[in-house]
Structures are given as C-alpha cells and as structure tokens.
Design a protein around this motif. Sequence first.
Motif, PDB file in Angstrom:
ATOM      1  N   ILE A   1       0.837  -1.206   0.000  1.00 14.03           N
ATOM      2  CA  ILE A   1       0.000   0.000   0.000  1.00 14.03           C
ATOM      3  C   ILE A   1       0.870   1.254   0.000  1.00 14.03           C
ATOM      4  N   GLU A   2       1.932   1.250   0.798  1.00  9.70           N
ATOM      5  CA  GLU A   2       2.819   2.410   0.849  1.00  9.70           C
ATOM      6  C   GLU A   2       3.521   2.635  -0.477  1.00  9.70           C
ATOM      7  N   ALA A   3       3.911   1.542  -1.144  1.00  9.23           N
ATOM      8  CA  ALA A   3       4.585   1.673  -2.431  1.00  9.23           C
ATOM      9  C   ALA A   3       3.656   2.265  -3.485  1.00  9.23           C
ATOM     10  N   ARG A   4       2.360   1.920  -3.428  1.00 13.75           N
ATOM     11  CA  ARG A   4       1.399   2.425  -4.402  1.00 13.75           C
ATOM     12  C   ARG A   4       1.014   3.877  -4.137  1.00 13.75           C
ATOM     13  N   THR A   5       1.021   4.296  -2.882  1.00 10.52           N
ATOM     14  CA  THR A   5       0.495   5.619  -2.540  1.00 10.52           C
ATOM     15  C   THR A   5       1.562   6.648  -2.190  1.00 10.52           C
ATOM     16  N   GLY A   6       2.741   6.186  -1.776  1.00 10.84           N
ATOM     17  CA  GLY A   6       3.744   7.128  -1.286  1.00 10.84           C
ATOM     18  C   GLY A   6       3.417   7.656   0.096  1.00 10.84           C
ATOM     19  N   LYS A   7       2.462   7.018   0.797  1.00 12.07           N
ATOM     20  CA  LYS A   7       2.075   7.418   2.148  1.00 12.07           C
ATOM     21  C   LYS A   7       2.608   6.410   3.152  1.00 12.07           C
ATOM     22  N   VAL A   8       3.163   6.901   4.246  1.00 11.71           N
ATOM     23  CA  VAL A   8       3.686   6.038   5.299  1.00 11.71           C
ATOM     24  C   VAL A   8       2.597   5.871   6.346  1.00 11.71           C
TER      25      VAL A   8
ATOM     26  N   ARG B   1      11.459   6.216  10.785  1.00 11.01           N
ATOM     27  CA  ARG B   1      12.497   7.124  10.304  1.00 11.01           C
ATOM     28  C   ARG B   1      13.116   6.592   9.013  1.00 11.01           C
ATOM     29  N   PHE B   2      13.417   7.527   8.109  1.00  9.74           N
ATOM     30  CA  PHE B   2      14.000   7.203   6.812  1.00  9.74           C
ATOM     31  C   PHE B   2      15.240   8.060   6.581  1.00  9.74           C
ATOM     32  N   ARG B   3      16.111   7.549   5.710  1.00 12.41           N
ATOM     33  CA  ARG B   3      17.263   8.342   5.260  1.00 12.41           C
ATOM     34  C   ARG B   3      17.279   8.318   3.735  1.00 12.41           C
TER      35      ARG B   3
ATOM     36  N   ALA C   1       5.038  10.881   2.354  1.00 11.92           N
ATOM     37  CA  ALA C   1       4.203  11.775   3.161  1.00 11.92           C
ATOM     38  C   ALA C   1       3.347  10.906   4.093  1.00 11.92           C
ATOM     39  N   PRO C   2       2.807  11.478   5.141  1.00 11.00           N
ATOM     40  CA  PRO C   2       3.100  12.816   5.669  1.00 11.00           C
ATOM     41  C   PRO C   2       4.412  12.819   6.446  1.00 11.00           C
ATOM     42  N   VAL C   3       5.186  13.877   6.278  1.00 10.81           N
ATOM     43  CA  VAL C   3       6.461  14.011   6.993  1.00 10.81           C
ATOM     44  C   VAL C   3       6.218  14.769   8.291  1.00 10.81           C
ATOM     45  N   GLN C   4       6.596  14.166   9.385  1.00 14.53           N
ATOM     46  CA  GLN C   4       6.427  14.805  10.694  1.00 14.53           C
ATOM     47  C   GLN C   4       7.580  15.744  11.024  1.00 14.53           C
TER      48      GLN C   4
ATOM     49  N   THR D   1      17.722  12.880   6.748  1.00 12.60           N
ATOM     50  CA  THR D   1      17.029  11.970   7.657  1.00 12.60           C
ATOM     51  C   THR D   1      15.706  12.616   8.060  1.00 12.60           C
ATOM     52  N   PHE D   2      14.624  11.858   7.914  1.00 15.27           N
ATOM     53  CA  PHE D   2      13.314  12.421   8.248  1.00 15.27           C
ATOM     54  C   PHE D   2      12.403  11.345   8.841  1.00 15.27           C
ATOM     55  N   THR D   3      11.399  11.813   9.565  1.00 17.65           N
ATOM     56  CA  THR D   3      10.408  10.935  10.183  1.00 17.65           C
ATOM     57  C   THR D   3       9.079  11.161   9.498  1.00 17.65           C
ATOM     58  N   ALA D   4       8.458  10.065   9.048  1.00 14.89           N
ATOM     59  CA  ALA D   4       7.195  10.169   8.316  1.00 14.89           C
ATOM     60  C   ALA D   4       6.203   9.137   8.831  1.00 14.89           C
ATOM     61  N   GLY D   5       4.920   9.443   8.673  1.00 13.24           N
ATOM     62  CA  GLY D   5       3.877   8.499   9.053  1.00 13.24           C
ATOM     63  C   GLY D   5       2.662   9.211   9.633  1.00 13.24           C
TER      64      GLY D   5
END
Length: 204
Positions: free
Chosen positions: A52-59, A64-66, A83-86, A138-142
Amino acid sequence: MMLIEETAPAAEALPVAALRAHLRLGSGFQIADDNAETLALTGFLRAAIAAIEARTGKVLLTRRFRMQLDDWRDRLGQTLPLAPVQSVDGISIDDGGGTVTTLSPDSWRLLPDGQRPMILPTGIILPHVPRRGLVNITFTAGFGESWDQVPADLAQAVLLLATRYYEDRSLEGSRAAMPFGVSALIERWRQVRTLAGRGNREAR
C-alpha cells in the motif's frame, strides 16, 4: 536516489487482532491464537502495508527514513518522496573526500504537504553539493505510531490485502496484482511520483 528505512513499525502496532477477526468473519477460517499463526499474520500485514505504501507514497505507521541524493533536484526546494512528513531530523553533505558537513537547521525549513512535502532554503538556494558529493536527509514520516491513527480507508485496504495474501498464500505470484477493492480504497491517496534528485552536474 536511495531511500533507506532506518526503523520498522513495532509488532504491537500492527492490527493482528483485527486481521484475525476479519479472517474469521469474512472467510469462516478457524484461525488459531498461537504464536506461529500470529507471526504469519504479522508477516502478511507487513507485506500488505509495504504494498500500500509503495502504491500511494504514504507512510502508514511512523518511522524514520534516510534519503541519499547525488544532488538536489532543484536548489530552490527539494521534494521528499514520502508523506506525511512529521519532521526533518538532519541534513548533511558529504563532499566525497571524507568531509561531512551538517547543515544548520536555521538554513532550511520543512514545508508540510499531504502529497509533496518539501525542504526549502531559508535563504535564496540550498547549499552547493560537490561533484562527487552526496546529500543525506534523515526524516520521520507516518500518520502515527498506533493503528487507530491510520486513515480508515487505508487501514481497511491493508486488512483486505493481507486477507488476500493469507487466502492465496500457497499460490505463486499471487501478490503481483492489486485487488480491485483495494485499488478503489487507495485511489484518492495515490500521487504522481517525481524524481527526488536531479544529478544535473553539467549545469554547474
């Protein structure tokens, strides 16, 4: 562009009980409440969330991602692929010769957006990246750390897709196609992807 997932959703955040109840209700399966079955359901949920995340780009669940780039896509602003990026937790530039410079948080800001969050310079442009250099962001998303913070249609899509994985677990290649009901639920969340890095070295 390279995107690395640095943390994973905690097992207790996954809706295992909801999936077990959904399977019993929808298919009449007798799902044992044992450890092996719980591990299997957890695996199906993780696979469904990833799809689902791969299809939508939503976490769906916060982690956390780098992101690593060889250049900014645009020095006026860098789009983030999820997105959404916290929060953006740090940005550094590796010059390719062993020197890593951490950018001051005062030199950039996060522009929140439900589809294309961006990092914008507080000055005119983002800093120069050397020819052999790299940018690490480095960012946090979800949507949140617990399942009840995930939008209802995305949460339902995960349960439906995990159910399909469970029912078709003995069939090879069954995960290639997205069921119509799942596609309908996630349609409004899908976005047209943009490149995360430009790599336009000749323009320097």
